[in-house]
Design a protein around this motif. Structure first.
Motif, PDB file in Angstrom:
ATOM      1  N   GLN A   1      10.384  12.212   2.312  1.00  0.00           N
ATOM      2  CA  GLN A   1       9.655  10.936   2.391  1.00  0.00           C
ATOM      3  C   GLN A   1       8.909  10.669   1.089  1.00  0.00           C
ATOM      4  OE1 GLN A   1       7.558   9.553   6.074  1.00  0.00           O
ATOM      5  NE2 GLN A   1       5.706   9.808   4.814  1.00  0.00           N
ATOM      6  N   ARG A   2       8.336  11.706   0.478  1.00  0.00           N
ATOM      7  CA  ARG A   2       7.653  11.529  -0.818  1.00  0.00           C
ATOM      8  C   ARG A   2       8.632  11.045  -1.877  1.00  0.00           C
ATOM      9  NH1 ARG A   2       3.884  16.996  -1.366  1.00  0.00           N
ATOM     10  NH2 ARG A   2       2.159  16.291  -0.022  1.00  0.00           N
ATOM     11  N   LEU A   3       9.833  11.628  -1.886  1.00  0.00           N
ATOM     12  CA  LEU A   3      10.831  11.209  -2.866  1.00  0.00           C
ATOM     13  C   LEU A   3      11.246   9.751  -2.652  1.00  0.00           C
ATOM     14  CD1 LEU A   3      13.079  14.425  -2.972  1.00  0.00           C
ATOM     15  CD2 LEU A   3      11.413  13.642  -4.680  1.00  0.00           C
ATOM     16  N   LEU A   4      11.239   9.319  -1.402  1.00  0.00           N
ATOM     17  CA  LEU A   4      11.591   7.916  -1.124  1.00  0.00           C
ATOM     18  C   LEU A   4      10.505   6.967  -1.621  1.00  0.00           C
ATOM     19  CD1 LEU A   4      13.316   5.703   0.315  1.00  0.00           C
ATOM     20  CD2 LEU A   4      11.938   6.162   2.368  1.00  0.00           C
ATOM     21  N   LEU A   5       9.270   7.294  -1.333  1.00  0.00           N
ATOM     22  CA  LEU A   5       8.168   6.394  -1.709  1.00  0.00           C
ATOM     23  C   LEU A   5       7.865   6.456  -3.197  1.00  0.00           C
ATOM     24  CD1 LEU A   5       5.723   6.986   1.292  1.00  0.00           C
ATOM     25  CD2 LEU A   5       7.630   5.380   1.099  1.00  0.00           C
ATOM     26  N   ARG A   6       7.796   7.661  -3.780  1.00  0.00           N
ATOM     27  CA  ARG A   6       7.530   7.867  -5.206  1.00  0.00           C
ATOM     28  C   ARG A   6       6.316   7.075  -5.673  1.00  0.00           C
ATOM     29  NH1 ARG A   6      13.090   6.633  -8.069  1.00  0.00           N
ATOM     30  NH2 ARG A   6      12.987   4.942  -6.528  1.00  0.00           N
ATOM     31  N   ASN A   7       5.269   7.102  -4.867  1.00  0.00           N
ATOM     32  CA  ASN A   7       3.999   6.460  -5.202  1.00  0.00           C
ATOM     33  C   ASN A   7       4.112   4.941  -5.352  1.00  0.00           C
ATOM     34  OD1 ASN A   7       1.234   6.822  -5.529  1.00  0.00           O
ATOM     35  ND2 ASN A   7       1.387   6.711  -7.776  1.00  0.00           N
ATOM     36  N   ARG A   8       5.194   4.354  -4.786  1.00  0.00           N
ATOM     37  CA  ARG A   8       5.339   2.892  -4.818  1.00  0.00           C
ATOM     38  C   ARG A   8       4.525   2.260  -3.687  1.00  0.00           C
ATOM     39  NH1 ARG A   8      11.726   1.916  -4.937  1.00  0.00           N
ATOM     40  NH2 ARG A   8      11.637   3.624  -3.423  1.00  0.00           N
ATOM     41  N   SER A   9       4.107   1.028  -3.886  1.00  0.00           N
ATOM     42  CA  SER A   9       3.323   0.327  -2.865  1.00  0.00           C
ATOM     43  C   SER A   9       4.188   0.036  -1.640  1.00  0.00           C
ATOM     44  CB  SER A   9       2.759  -0.979  -3.430  1.00  0.00           C
ATOM     45  OG  SER A   9       1.860  -0.710  -4.495  1.00  0.00           O
ATOM     46  N   LEU A  10       3.560   0.081  -0.473  1.00  0.00           N
ATOM     47  CA  LEU A  10       4.241  -0.209   0.783  1.00  0.00           C
ATOM     48  C   LEU A  10       3.813  -1.582   1.298  1.00  0.00           C
ATOM     49  CD1 LEU A  10       4.136   3.132   2.824  1.00  0.00           C
ATOM     50  CD2 LEU A  10       6.045   2.142   1.551  1.00  0.00           C
ATOM     51  N   ALA A  11       4.767  -2.348   1.774  1.00  0.00           N
ATOM     52  CA  ALA A  11       4.476  -3.615   2.453  1.00  0.00           C
ATOM     53  C   ALA A  11       4.451  -3.333   3.947  1.00  0.00           C
ATOM     54  CB  ALA A  11       5.534  -4.660   2.110  1.00  0.00           C
TER      55      ALA A  11
ATOM     56  N   ILE B   1      -1.369   5.259   8.435  1.00  0.00           N
ATOM     57  CA  ILE B   1      -0.385   4.446   9.166  1.00  0.00           C
ATOM     58  C   ILE B   1       0.637   5.379   9.786  1.00  0.00           C
ATOM     59  CG2 ILE B   1       1.560   2.852   8.914  1.00  0.00           C
ATOM     60  CD1 ILE B   1      -0.021   1.229   6.979  1.00  0.00           C
ATOM     61  N   ARG B   2       0.828   5.227  11.084  1.00  0.00           N
ATOM     62  CA  ARG B   2       1.903   5.938  11.792  1.00  0.00           C
ATOM     63  C   ARG B   2       3.046   4.940  11.967  1.00  0.00           C
ATOM     64  NH1 ARG B   2       2.089  10.567  14.990  1.00  0.00           N
ATOM     65  NH2 ARG B   2      -0.177  10.792  14.654  1.00  0.00           N
TER      66      ARG B   2
ATOM     67  N   GLY C   1       6.785  10.248   8.655  1.00  0.00           N
ATOM     68  CA  GLY C   1       6.390   9.322   9.708  1.00  0.00           C
ATOM     69  C   GLY C   1       4.937   8.934   9.642  1.00  0.00           C
ATOM     70  N   ILE C   2       4.119   9.563   8.796  1.00  0.00           N
ATOM     71  CA  ILE C   2       2.693   9.234   8.655  1.00  0.00           C
ATOM     72  C   ILE C   2       2.367   9.115   7.176  1.00  0.00           C
ATOM     73  CG2 ILE C   2       0.329   9.953   9.085  1.00  0.00           C
ATOM     74  CD1 ILE C   2       1.231  11.406  11.531  1.00  0.00           C
ATOM     75  N   VAL C   3       1.702   8.000   6.823  1.00  0.00           N
ATOM     76  CA  VAL C   3       1.333   7.725   5.442  1.00  0.00           C
ATOM     77  C   VAL C   3      -0.165   7.429   5.406  1.00  0.00           C
ATOM     78  CG1 VAL C   3       1.775   6.304   3.412  1.00  0.00           C
ATOM     79  CG2 VAL C   3       3.625   6.782   5.014  1.00  0.00           C
ATOM     80  N   ALA C   4      -0.852   7.913   4.383  1.00  0.00           N
ATOM     81  CA  ALA C   4      -2.286   7.675   4.228  1.00  0.00           C
ATOM     82  C   ALA C   4      -2.552   6.868   2.973  1.00  0.00           C
ATOM     83  CB  ALA C   4      -3.031   9.008   4.153  1.00  0.00           C
ATOM     84  N   PHE C   5      -3.681   6.146   3.006  1.00  0.00           N
ATOM     85  CA  PHE C   5      -4.147   5.384   1.847  1.00  0.00           C
ATOM     86  C   PHE C   5      -5.626   5.736   1.670  1.00  0.00           C
ATOM     87  CE2 PHE C   5      -0.732   3.069   3.842  1.00  0.00           C
ATOM     88  CZ  PHE C   5       0.109   2.749   2.789  1.00  0.00           C
TER      89      PHE C   5
END
Length: 231
Positions: free
Chosen positions: A160-170, A128-129, A118-122
């Motif tokens: 959540q890490r497996l879902l994102l796999r270091n891909r860019s988020l829109a 981003i929450r 539920g929380i992602v950092a850049f």
């Protein structure tokens, strides 16, 4: 033969006399006007007629309000027309224009870091929450079937890490660079990250959110945070 001639002459003389008489009568009728004697005319006496009394005649009632002119040159003129009891209303919108909801700005953010489900950092100063869900705390433990507990918070972050796999988020945001934490919606490809977490039970939907039904289904199915053990 002589007798026939006399008869013819007499007949012609009669026709001539008759013609003269007719012409004279016509001339007399044309030149002299006809005179009428009023005493010989049958005129009724007014006293014999059934006329209404003067007091019984009702005068027509005319309304006391003013009449608004309708002449083209003064019909809409406030200087001439009666402006009382008139109300000014806002003009209608043109039929040719349609209001179109403005699309939110979407910014592509690379290299997301999953701090928790539920929380992602850049980087170090941008976070981003995700909207509509409650972030799952890393220290959260969930009950297991053997009366013990399992680290569901850590497992949720891993998922959540497996879902994102270091891909860019829109993500919906007006800026690509900011400082601190913002709350918004993000997608990985066409997939809404908040919806995916609620659907698989790795984060609970907020009260009143449109994702609440997904959380209830995950609870009923016993998946994600509601499973008896990590799968």
């Amino acid at each position: 033969m002589r007798r026939n001639g006399i008869t013819l002459a007499i007949g012609l003389s009669g026709l001539l006399i008759w013609g003269l008489l007719v012409a004279s009568a016509g001339h007399s009728l044309r030149d002299e006007p006809v005179e009428y004697d009023l005493e010989d005319m049958d005129v009724p006496d007014p006293s014999e007629l059934e006329l209404p009394e003067t007091e019984t005649i009702v005068a027509p009632q005319i309304e006391g309000r003013s009449v608004r002119p309708i002449a083209p040159e003064v019909f809409a003129s406030p200087a001439v027309a009666n402006a009382e009891n008139l109300e000014r209303v806002a003009p209608r919108e043109p039929f040719s224009e349609r209001r179109v909801a403005a699309k939110p700005d979407v910014v592509l953010l690379p290299r997301p870091i999953s701090l928790q489900a539920g929380i992602v950092a850049f980087g170090d100063d941008q976070r981003i929450r995700l909207v509509d869900i409650q972030a799952t705390a890393l220290e959260r433990n969930c009950p297991a079937s053997d009366a013990g507990e399992w680290p569901c918070g850590m497992v949720a972050r891993t998922q959540q890490r497996l879902l994102l796999r270091n891909r860019s988020l829109a993500c919906e945001t007006t800026e690509k660079h900011w400082v601190g934490e913002i709350e918004t919606r993000c997608w990985v490809g066409p997939l809404d990250v908040s919806t995916w977490l609620a659907q698989h039970g790795w984060a609970e939907a907020r009260a009143g959110s449109g994702l609440a039904m997904l959380t209830e289904k995950a609870r009923t199915d016993g998946i994600g945070l509601f499973a008896s053990a990590a799968r």
